[in-house]
Write an enzyme that holds these catalytic residues in place. Structure first.
Site, short mmCIF file in Angstrom:
data_model
loop_
_atom_site.label_atom_id
_atom_site.label_comp_id
_atom_site.label_asym_id
_atom_site.label_seq_id
_atom_site.Cartn_x
_atom_site.Cartn_y
_atom_site.Cartn_z
N GLN A 1 -40.12 -29.32 -44.83
CA GLN A 1 -38.37 -30.04 -44.26
C GLN A 1 -38.12 -29.21 -44.32
O GLN A 1 -36.61 -30.60 -44.53
CB GLN A 1 -39.27 -31.77 -44.73
N SER A 2 -37.27 -28.76 -43.97
CA SER A 2 -35.47 -28.54 -44.76
C SER A 2 -35.06 -28.68 -43.51
O SER A 2 -35.05 -28.07 -41.96
CB SER A 2 -35.80 -27.12 -45.21
N ASN A 3 -33.36 -29.18 -44.18
CA ASN A 3 -33.06 -29.86 -42.97
C ASN A 3 -32.26 -28.45 -42.92
O ASN A 3 -31.10 -28.13 -41.50
CB ASN A 3 -31.89 -30.60 -43.36
#
Ligand SMILES: Cc1ncc(COP(=O)(O)O)c(C=O)c1O
Length: 333
Positions: free
Chosen positions: A75-77
């Site tokens: 879930q990397s921004n």
């Protein structure tokens, strides 16, 4: 500090606003709490990486690159924003997603995973948490080169010397806004992960002789590890970018609390849950569960423990990340 010698893209119009959180300040009984809306930075979904990418993408293009490769958690921004910058620039992007929590990648996950698919990267590679991400990215860069692409590798979180420039700029912006508002911020609070935000902010403030204490709330590693990393990163910024005008950062000026991580990076905590609920319900502000939720949990706890004076003026840096909220909805409600 003039940054005009560095190539830069502009992905945000103007400055991000600073909002006084009157309700939160009342509920907690002071100090005065302000919030810098870096969640409203440009590119898809906004967040702190947009500032770093303004310099990193400009550097990539200066070197003739046509493909950005970077890495992050499922879930990397940072992956979402790097991919978003690539789309804006007509470049390709390859994402290396590391299962820092074993089994945490889900093909059908929402949140940032949905946005990766919507934005459509050239490739997405999922690797086990134990895998060396720099090696993986550089190996992949070689393969892409052999296929005729011109890749540029952006390290985890965009946290190298060039990436730090984004938060040196942010510090200048904060100082200008503080002057306009006639406020002296005694403290600035930031989530600390790969350390580029904390390092840039601290260096930017000190280069302007502003003594606001920068407090990092760790989302992953121990205090000692972060202090060492921030000191090293500051040294790199000085050596690589400002050899003739170094910005001196003393070790005791690097403040990190590691009490709010819980059982690990990205794993929910009760404090985070309380902070996400409180900010939504008293200020209509959406925090994220991995970074700003834990950083706000840290700020709330430090206030309750009497860390601040009532007269202090604390600036909380909202570094973005709310797309991940939707992935964690089941836990949060
Ligand atoms: C929303 C958000 N806040 C804070 C951070 C941490 O910033 P840094 O990696 O510069 O320490 C990140 C990093 O990915 C992030 O996505």
């Amino acid at each position: 500090m003039s940054l005009s010698k560095f190539d830069r893209k502009h992905y945000t119009q103007g400055k991000t606003p600073i909002e006084y959180l009157a309700n939160l300040t009342d509920i907690l009984g002071g100090p005065e709490i302000y919030l810098k809306h870096d969640d409203l930075l440009g590119l898809a979904g906004g967040g702190n990486k947009t500032r770093k990418l303004e310099f990193l993408v400009a550097d990539a293009q200066r070197q003739g690159a046509d493909t950005l490769i970077t890495c992050g958690a499922p879930q990397s921004n940072h992956c979402r924003l790097t991919l978003s910058a690539a789309k804006k620039e007509g470049m390709h992007a390859v994402l290396v997603l590391s299962e820092t929590v074993p089994g945490s990648y889900r093909e059908d996950a929402g949140g940032n995973n949905f946005l990766y698919k919507l934005l459509n990267p050239l490739d997405m590679i999922v690797v086990p948490g134990a895998c060396d991400l720099n090696d993986t990215m550089h190996l992949h860069a070689k393969t892409l080169q052999a296929e005729g692409y011109k890749p540029y590798v952006i390290p985890m979180g965009g946290s190298n010397a060039i990436g730090c420039l984004g938060y040196i700029v942010c510090a200048e912006e904060i100082v200008e806004q503080a002057n306009d508002l006639n406020i002296e911020f005694t403290h600035a609070i930031t989530p600390t992960g790969s350390c580029g935000t904390h390092t840039g902010l601290l260096m930017g403030l000190r280069s302007l002789h502003v003594q606001t204490r920068v407090i990092g709330i760790s989302v992953n590693y121990s205090r000692d590890k972060h202090v060492k990393r921030i000191a090293q990163l500051a040294q790199k910024v000085n050596n690589e970018l400002f050899p003739e005008r170094k910005i001196v950062i003393e070790n005791d000026d690097i403040i990190v609390f590691d009490d709010y991580i819980g059982s690990g990076y990205s794993l929910p905590t009760e404090g985070m849950r309380e902070a996400v609920h409180l900010l939504a319900r008293c200020e209509a502000i959406l925090l994220d569960p991995v970074y700003t939720g834990k950083a706000m949990a840290g700020l709330i706890n430090l206030i309750r423990k009497g860390h601040f004076k009532k007269s202090d003026k604390v600036l909380f840096l909202h570094t973005g990340g709310s797309p991940a909220l939707y992935h964690f909805a089941d836990y949060l409600l």
